[in-house]
Design a protein around this motif. Structure first.
Motif, PDB file in Angstrom:
ATOM      1  N   ILE A   1      79.813 -27.743 -36.977  1.00  0.00           N
ATOM      2  CA  ILE A   1      78.826 -27.830 -35.900  1.00  0.00           C
ATOM      3  C   ILE A   1      79.430 -28.663 -34.780  1.00  0.00           C
ATOM      4  CG2 ILE A   1      76.552 -28.700 -35.251  1.00  0.00           C
ATOM      5  CD1 ILE A   1      75.663 -28.079 -38.137  1.00  0.00           C
ATOM      6  N   PHE A   2      79.528 -28.044 -33.588  1.00  0.00           N
ATOM      7  CA  PHE A   2      80.130 -28.721 -32.445  1.00  0.00           C
ATOM      8  C   PHE A   2      79.107 -29.444 -31.587  1.00  0.00           C
ATOM      9  CE2 PHE A   2      83.262 -25.391 -33.331  1.00  0.00           C
ATOM     10  CZ  PHE A   2      84.400 -26.175 -33.435  1.00  0.00           C
TER      11      PHE A   2
ATOM     12  N   ILE B   1      75.696 -25.071 -31.584  1.00  0.00           N
ATOM     13  CA  ILE B   1      76.978 -24.420 -31.353  1.00  0.00           C
ATOM     14  C   ILE B   1      77.824 -24.614 -32.607  1.00  0.00           C
ATOM     15  CG2 ILE B   1      79.021 -24.284 -29.884  1.00  0.00           C
ATOM     16  CD1 ILE B   1      76.394 -23.704 -28.423  1.00  0.00           C
ATOM     17  N   VAL B   2      78.241 -23.499 -33.208  1.00  0.00           N
ATOM     18  CA  VAL B   2      79.026 -23.538 -34.445  1.00  0.00           C
ATOM     19  C   VAL B   2      80.314 -22.744 -34.268  1.00  0.00           C
ATOM     20  CG1 VAL B   2      77.003 -23.808 -35.930  1.00  0.00           C
ATOM     21  CG2 VAL B   2      77.818 -21.518 -35.392  1.00  0.00           C
ATOM     22  N   ASP B   3      81.263 -22.958 -35.178  1.00  0.00           N
ATOM     23  CA  ASP B   3      82.506 -22.179 -35.110  1.00  0.00           C
ATOM     24  C   ASP B   3      82.315 -20.803 -35.734  1.00  0.00           C
ATOM     25  OD1 ASP B   3      82.386 -23.131 -37.732  1.00  0.00           O
ATOM     26  OD2 ASP B   3      84.523 -23.547 -37.862  1.00  0.00           O
ATOM     27  N   ARG B   4      81.393 -20.672 -36.696  1.00  0.00           N
ATOM     28  CA  ARG B   4      81.074 -19.386 -37.304  1.00  0.00           C
ATOM     29  C   ARG B   4      79.996 -19.590 -38.351  1.00  0.00           C
ATOM     30  NH1 ARG B   4      82.657 -21.075 -41.464  1.00  0.00           N
ATOM     31  NH2 ARG B   4      84.516 -22.264 -41.613  1.00  0.00           N
TER      32      ARG B   4
ATOM     33  N   CYS C   1      74.727 -20.436 -32.248  1.00  0.00           N
ATOM     34  CA  CYS C   1      75.540 -19.694 -31.277  1.00  0.00           C
ATOM     35  C   CYS C   1      77.022 -19.977 -31.475  1.00  0.00           C
ATOM     36  CB  CYS C   1      75.176 -20.109 -29.858  1.00  0.00           C
ATOM     37  SG  CYS C   1      73.467 -19.824 -29.411  1.00  0.00           S
ATOM     38  N   LEU C   2      77.809 -18.972 -31.126  1.00  0.00           N
ATOM     39  CA  LEU C   2      79.252 -19.126 -31.030  1.00  0.00           C
ATOM     40  C   LEU C   2      79.606 -19.310 -29.567  1.00  0.00           C
ATOM     41  CD1 LEU C   2      80.459 -16.168 -33.276  1.00  0.00           C
ATOM     42  CD2 LEU C   2      80.281 -18.558 -33.912  1.00  0.00           C
ATOM     43  N   VAL C   3      80.701 -20.001 -29.291  1.00  0.00           N
ATOM     44  CA  VAL C   3      81.199 -20.128 -27.930  1.00  0.00           C
ATOM     45  C   VAL C   3      82.618 -19.599 -27.934  1.00  0.00           C
ATOM     46  CG1 VAL C   3      81.822 -21.714 -26.094  1.00  0.00           C
ATOM     47  CG2 VAL C   3      79.747 -22.097 -27.384  1.00  0.00           C
ATOM     48  N   ASN C   4      82.934 -18.763 -26.966  1.00  0.00           N
ATOM     49  CA  ASN C   4      84.298 -18.223 -26.864  1.00  0.00           C
ATOM     50  C   ASN C   4      85.286 -19.361 -26.666  1.00  0.00           C
ATOM     51  OD1 ASN C   4      83.077 -15.756 -27.003  1.00  0.00           O
ATOM     52  ND2 ASN C   4      83.101 -15.432 -24.800  1.00  0.00           N
TER      53      ASN C   4
ATOM     54  N   GLY D   1      86.633 -31.133 -30.849  1.00  0.00           N
ATOM     55  CA  GLY D   1      85.981 -30.545 -32.012  1.00  0.00           C
ATOM     56  C   GLY D   1      85.162 -31.516 -32.825  1.00  0.00           C
ATOM     57  N   GLU D   2      84.829 -32.674 -32.274  1.00  0.00           N
ATOM     58  CA  GLU D   2      84.082 -33.655 -33.047  1.00  0.00           C
ATOM     59  C   GLU D   2      82.840 -34.084 -32.296  1.00  0.00           C
ATOM     60  OE1 GLU D   2      86.644 -36.894 -33.932  1.00  0.00           O
ATOM     61  OE2 GLU D   2      88.177 -35.614 -34.788  1.00  0.00           O
ATOM     62  N   GLY D   3      81.794 -34.426 -33.065  1.00  0.00           N
ATOM     63  CA  GLY D   3      80.639 -35.086 -32.505  1.00  0.00           C
ATOM     64  C   GLY D   3      79.549 -34.180 -31.999  1.00  0.00           C
ATOM     65  N   GLU D   4      78.490 -34.811 -31.562  1.00  0.00           N
ATOM     66  CA  GLU D   4      77.321 -34.131 -31.040  1.00  0.00           C
ATOM     67  C   GLU D   4      77.282 -34.412 -29.545  1.00  0.00           C
ATOM     68  OE1 GLU D   4      72.502 -34.456 -31.582  1.00  0.00           O
ATOM     69  OE2 GLU D   4      73.783 -35.107 -33.201  1.00  0.00           O
ATOM     70  N   GLY D   5      76.837 -33.458 -28.764  1.00  0.00           N
ATOM     71  CA  GLY D   5      76.833 -33.658 -27.328  1.00  0.00           C
ATOM     72  C   GLY D   5      75.650 -33.009 -26.670  1.00  0.00           C
TER      73      GLY D   5
END
Length: 149
Positions: free
Chosen positions: A30-31, A44-47, A86-89, A96-100
């Protein structure tokens, strides 16, 4: 010699299959999480891997962890919520770390929804697998398809 080659190829193929399955089912990263006031959350996730039912089961299995670590879901005053994964291109976000927040996404990045979870009290939960269909979770825990896209 041909027998040893054949055995070697079978072992190699088996190892590659196991490695691929392990890679495919690695933990979801989870990004970013964005909460809205109306009970909606965007994650926002990687998959999120697998079939439609595997994606739904992923949510059910990780629901407690998501609530504990990210406050997902974040229901409104009437208990309704909507979570969209959601995925982000070409994801890159704080290395790649943390919550934003939405403001830290690089400009030009487009989010692609892959899974939506909506809950309407007292006991109706609908899952949307974008591009595939909608599913309903009944009070007995059974998942049924209610609409195809």
């Amino acid at each position: 010699m041909a027998k040893e080659t054949y055995i070697f190829l079978i072992i190699l193929y088996t190892c590659l299959q196991i490695a691929y399955i392990c890679w495919l089912y690695r933990p979801v990263k989870i990004f970013m999480v964005k909460h809205k006031d109306d009970g909606a959350s965007y994650v926002i996730v990687d998959r999120i891997y697998g079939t439609d039912r595997e994606k739904i089961k992923w949510w059910l299995k990780h629901q407690d962890m998501l609530k504990e670590e990210y406050n997902i879901p974040n229901p409104d005053s009437e208990g309704r919520f909507m979570v969209t994964f959601c995925l982000v291109n070409n994801v890159f976000y704080n290395n790649g770390e943390g919550e934003g927040s939405e403001d830290t996404l690089p400009s030009g990045m487009e989010m692609t929804p892959i899974l939506g979870v909506a809950h309407e009290p007292p006991d109706e939960t609908v899952f949307t697998v974008y591009g595939r269909g909608d599913y309903c979770l009944n009070s007995k825990g059974k998942i049924t398809k209610i609409r195809s896209e």
